[in-house]
Design an enzyme around this catalytic site. Sequence first.
Site: not given
Length: 304
Positions: A155, A179, A250, A253, A276, A285
């Site tokens: 990111r 995150k 992004h 990514r 994730h 994806y």
Amino acid sequence: MTERGLDAGRAYHLESYRDHLSFERGLSPRTIDGYLREARRLAEFVISRGADSPREVSYELLRDHVACLAEEGRAASSVARAVYALRGYFRFLVLEGVIETDPSERLQAPRAGRHLPDVLSVPEIEALLGAIPLDDRATRRDRSILELLYGCGLRVSELIDLRVRDVDLEEGLVRVRGKGSKERLVPVGAAARSAVRRYLRESRPELDRGDSEGRVFLNLRGRPLSRMGVWKILRRHVARAGIGKHVTPHTLRHSFATHLLEGGADLASVQEMLGHADISTTEIYTHVDRSHLRQVHRSHHPRG
């Protein structure tokens, strides 16, 4: 805040919930505000229906609240996020012993159409990276930035937060803070290692004037590069490469994940590299990959 809002906060343990989200789950302030906003809206709604404490909230009341959110014109994806937030809130109440049973267990979120992320093809990636000259400190920096965004699936916030100590080019790894302050190790491929090594050796020492805070990527004034700085760098080189698509950090990514899956990588490994928390986020994806497979079939099968 209104008296009604204060009453809702006390009766529904919202301050304790804030502390839980911040100190135990380590969420960002923006995420915390979003979760608290949904919990407070629920509290005010159910209080208006006579439920003065969480113990009095039923599944039916929750269902009515979600229906009201939809009737306000919120998008299905927005209502789905609200349901997700409310499930987390009621799990917190159960853990704290405020309630014994969770009324949100049967709560269904509206189905939203899944948006397939935009990606660049491998030739477009090659064109983008190949269009960057390596003749000065700025372009050597730019090349290493785009190589890392695509080569590691970072990111943009993770990229600009990288410290020099986080980069181990001998081992071919970068330590990334994602995150919720979660750390992960991501492999760095040969092309990205070469670009970053050259930048660190030839360009960064010229840029660092003592205000770098240890960050890897610096602007031409020697300060840590900003998100907007990365966007401008990418936009400039996308134009140079003649790529007509709308490309953001992004997008690189998304391209990283899609190309890994197209190359045969397993979903769990891609999930780990992307950082994730839930594999269902990574599963989007596989939809992109299926689109690629359908295109290959149409192009190459005799009866495609």
